[in-house]
Design an enzyme around this catalytic site. Structure first.
Site, mmCIF file in Angstrom:
data_model
loop_
_atom_site.group_PDB
_atom_site.id
_atom_site.type_symbol
_atom_site.label_atom_id
_atom_site.label_comp_id
_atom_site.label_asym_id
_atom_site.label_seq_id
_atom_site.Cartn_x
_atom_site.Cartn_y
_atom_site.Cartn_z
ATOM 1 N N GLU A 14 46.645 92.051 17.392
ATOM 2 C CA GLU A 14 45.888 93.297 17.209
ATOM 3 C C GLU A 14 45.522 93.952 18.536
ATOM 4 O O GLU A 14 45.593 95.172 18.669
ATOM 5 C CB GLU A 14 44.634 93.043 16.365
ATOM 6 C CG GLU A 14 44.926 92.800 14.888
ATOM 7 C CD GLU A 14 45.319 91.364 14.570
ATOM 8 O OE1 GLU A 14 45.372 90.535 15.503
ATOM 9 O OE2 GLU A 14 45.567 91.049 13.390
ATOM 10 N N HIS A 27 37.796 88.682 4.786
ATOM 11 C CA HIS A 27 38.719 89.752 4.398
ATOM 12 C C HIS A 27 38.014 90.830 3.576
ATOM 13 O O HIS A 27 38.634 91.487 2.752
ATOM 14 C CB HIS A 27 39.902 89.201 3.591
ATOM 15 C CG HIS A 27 40.854 88.368 4.383
ATOM 16 N ND1 HIS A 27 40.581 87.073 4.735
ATOM 17 C CD2 HIS A 27 42.075 88.652 4.908
ATOM 18 C CE1 HIS A 27 41.598 86.584 5.430
ATOM 19 N NE2 HIS A 27 42.517 87.519 5.556
#
Lengths: 358, 328
Positions: free
Chosen positions: B58, B127
């Site tokens: 990322e 998540h």
């Protein structure tokens, strides 16, 4: 010094201009250290001792190439021709500064000279440099992106991610690591590599990615010129990224948290009369100082002592004038704090419009 | 025409890819792991070379998007599940958001970061994040938070046209919600709220999926004779405070519904704005419906208990309607 660099020396006529740029950087940083005694410039980092890396490497860049620098950026910008008046004004937080007073010493930027933004977040610029290379490739531009960073940036995970992407896409990026052996504040000088990285040679970090890596003496401008020339040819030929580890010995004034002129100012005659170098820093000047070395090389290439002394006097005067310019420059208007957050004036007004009651 | 939210997304992406060769998609999880992921495959087929599948890195690919934006592209970087934006935090928050400002306006970063936020069902603590408030606390970012197929399509265009970084946040539970799509492409401007339902008795300001839940709640309240106005800011930065204040000025009552955690959430900022600027208009204390101040638990009973629901919105509306305070 192990090296995978082919031979290649700077042409003799370029010796004196190169020395001139190196002297301008040195006199700038010396002037800044003095200035910081009386003015609050924040925590600053000087480029003394690394001039033989940045000057020849960045002299090879062309218009449209970009370089992403670090907290230790002054030498890089001067090497590319940024105005020292605007740089010192920025360092003092004045309206005439390169960044209008919003950046300071850590963030000197000048897109017109190929420095789009300068990040003081260690490792942060590495993937951004890869991104510029990504754009150059996709837009079909024959341009190169250079990531400038110190040994400490290789301790960050960002390096691994950036190197992987650069190698996967074979992007035109040069990773130029300036290993000045400055790492943790408590670290001993002269350690190679940084004592907080458990690898034997920094350049080894590039090899598993298939990125060609060179280890060179960063105070040897010829070695830097040759390694950077190779890397740029590789990038512009579509042959992907390169890694250069340029090793320099730490300037004694960079031993502490704040730069100090513990060595005194460099004198160009150290280059032709080593006996005049005072103790206790004789060894650093004689063996490691890139400026003194460049003086010797310029002499060998045929330059006269008078010519060298004259360019030094010019550099010293230029930086004294830059100090005067910066000190005489106005402070930014306080309302400037609310400008330039967003390009769209309506968005900028909406986003910054909610403020404390006066 | 009628379309689900995911189709509005795909159409918006298709339009900007077709209109502007500088637009690149970096990432392939725009539709998560839902049945709509075939839409990404179609975009890859129709725009060869313009959709890049980066490594699981990322920081690396967010930074690549930033650099590419600086040097001439208009990348839309898909960070997928919003919780993963924390892996990219140094790039999004400390690089992209600061660059224009700290260079004194010299360098813009026209990058879009896409994330899918919120409690999706069984996502547990790693998540299910809604990082809007953290991002809203980062000057220099713009945040689009659409709630309908039409809005996401039009806001994608605004995001790509902007010369500054945008975080595009949507909710995976929006993907199957149907709405109307105009025939022609449109750009929905930053900082312009949309009143999704008119009402006179109370104002509900809601964001993202909670707009849809608030509209369901408003229908049930209408059956009781309570007319709720539902205001969707659509963009969190810049935030259209004026429309919110005007609505509260008309109704005198406010419920804020947002999926961020209660403390310092987006809802807290909206409530504070109204308390500061429209105190005299309020006829009842403001009520926030938010995710409670705990990480998101896995088990469905606990997950349901901690998140905003239609029932909680209705209960909050009842509470503000019952409170009595003479208009000042």
């Amino acid at each position: 010094m192990p090296s995978t660099v082919p031979s290649g020396a700077l042409p003799a006529p370029q010796r004196l201009p190169q020395l001139r740029t190196m002297l301008r950087i040195r006199r700038f940083e010396e002037a800044l250290i003095d200035l910081a005694q009386a003015h609050d410039v924040g925590h600053f980092h000087v480029y003394i001792g690394q001039e033989a890396t940045g000057v020849p490497a960045l002299a090879l860049l062309e218009d449209g190439d970009v370089a992403y620098s670090t907290h230790r950026n002054h030498g890089h910008l001067l090497a590319r021709g940024v105005d020292p008046n605007a740089m010192l004004a920025e360092i003092l937080g004045r309206a005439t500064g390169t960044n209008g007073g919003k950046g300071g010493t850590l963030h000197l930027a000048s897109p017109a000279h190929g420095f789009p933004t300068t990040s003081a977040s260690v490792g942060g610029p590495l993937p951004i440099a890869v991104g510029s290379a990504f754009a150059f490739r996709e837009l079909g531009r024959d341009r190169v992106s250079v990531a400038l960073f110190g040994d400490g940036a290789l301790e960050e995970g960002a390096w691994h991610e950036a190197a992987n992407i650069a190698a996967l896409r074979q992007l035109p990026v040069v990773f130029l690591c300036e290993n000045n052996s400055v790492g943790a504040v408590t670290q001993q000088a002269g350690d190679y590599p940084s004592s907080t990285l458990a690898v034997g040679t920094l350049a080894d970090l590039a090899r598993p990615f298939g990125i060609p890596a060179a280890v060179i003496d960063g105070s040897d401008s010829d070695a830097v010129h040759a390694a950077m020339s190779d890397a740029l040819v590789r990038a512009r030929s579509g042959d992907g990224p390169s890694f250069i580890e340029a090793r320099t010995v730490r300037w004694p004034g960079n031993q502490g948290i704040w730069a100090e002129l513990v060595t005194g100012r460099v004198q160009v005659h150290y280059g032709w009369d080593a006996a005049t170098i005072p103790d206790p820093h004789r060894a650093w000047f004689a063996e490691h100082d890139p400026v003194v070395r460049a003086v010797r090389e310029a002499l060998a290439a045929g330059a006269g002592r008078d010519a060298i002394a004259a360019i030094d006097a010019d550099a010293t005067r230029e930086m004294a004038a830059a100090v005067a310019f910066a000190l005489a420059s106005p402070w930014p208007d306080a309302d400037e704090a609310f400008a330039n957050l967003y390009a769209d004036p309506r968005v900028n007004a909406l986003a910054t419009g909610r403020r404390a009651a006066k | 025409m009628t379309a689900v939210y995911a189709d509005g997304m795909a159409l918006g992406l298709r339009e900007v890819l077709a209109e502007d060769p500088r637009v690149y998609l970096m990432g392939q999880y725009f539709f998560g792991l839902t049945r709509h992921r075939r839409l990404t495959v179609e975009l890859m087929r129709d725009f060869p070379g313009r959709v890049w599948n980066p490594p699981i890195a990322e920081v690396g690919y967010a930074g690549t998007g930033i650099g590419a934006a600086i040097s001439g592209l208009r990348p839309i970087v898909d960070i997928a599940t919003a919780s993963f934006i924390f892996q990219a935090w140094p790039q999004v928050v400390n690089e992209a958001a600061n660059i224009r400002y700290m260079t004194g306006g010299q360098t813009g970063v026209p990058v879009v970061f896409h994330i899918t936020h919120g409690i999706r069902g069984g996502g547990a603590s790693q998540h299910s994040h809604s990082p809007q408030a953290m991002l809203m606390n980062t000057p220099g970012l713009q945040i689009i938070s659409p709630s309908t197929a039409r809005d996401v399509r039009g806001l994608i265009r605004a995001a790509v046209q902007s010369d500054d970084p945008v975080v595009w946040i949507d909710h995976v539970k929006l993907f199957d919600i149907e709405g109307e799509l105009p025939d022609a492409p449109e750009t929905i401007p930053m900082g312009v709220a949309d009143i999704k339902r008119r009402g006179t008795d109370l104002t509900i300001v809601a964001t993202s999926l909670q707009v849809q839940r608030s509209l369901v709640a408003a229908e049930r309240l209408a059956a009781e004779g309570i007319q709720a106005e539902v205001v969707d800011p659509r963009t969190l930065v810049p935030l259209d405070r004026a429309t919110i204040l005007q609505s509260v000025g008309r109704t005198g009552r406010l419920v804020v519904v947002d999926e961020c955690h209660r403390s310092c959430g987006v809802g807290a900022e909206i409530a504070a704005t109204v308390a500061e600027d429209a105190f005299d208009a309020l006829r009842a204390p403001i009520i926030r419906v938010a995710t409670e101040d705990v990480p998101i638990p896995f088990s469905r009973t606990m997950e349901e208990a901690v998140q905003p629901t239609v029932e909680k919105i209705i209960a909050a509306a009842h509470a503000v309607m019952e409170a009595r305070r003479p208009r000042g």
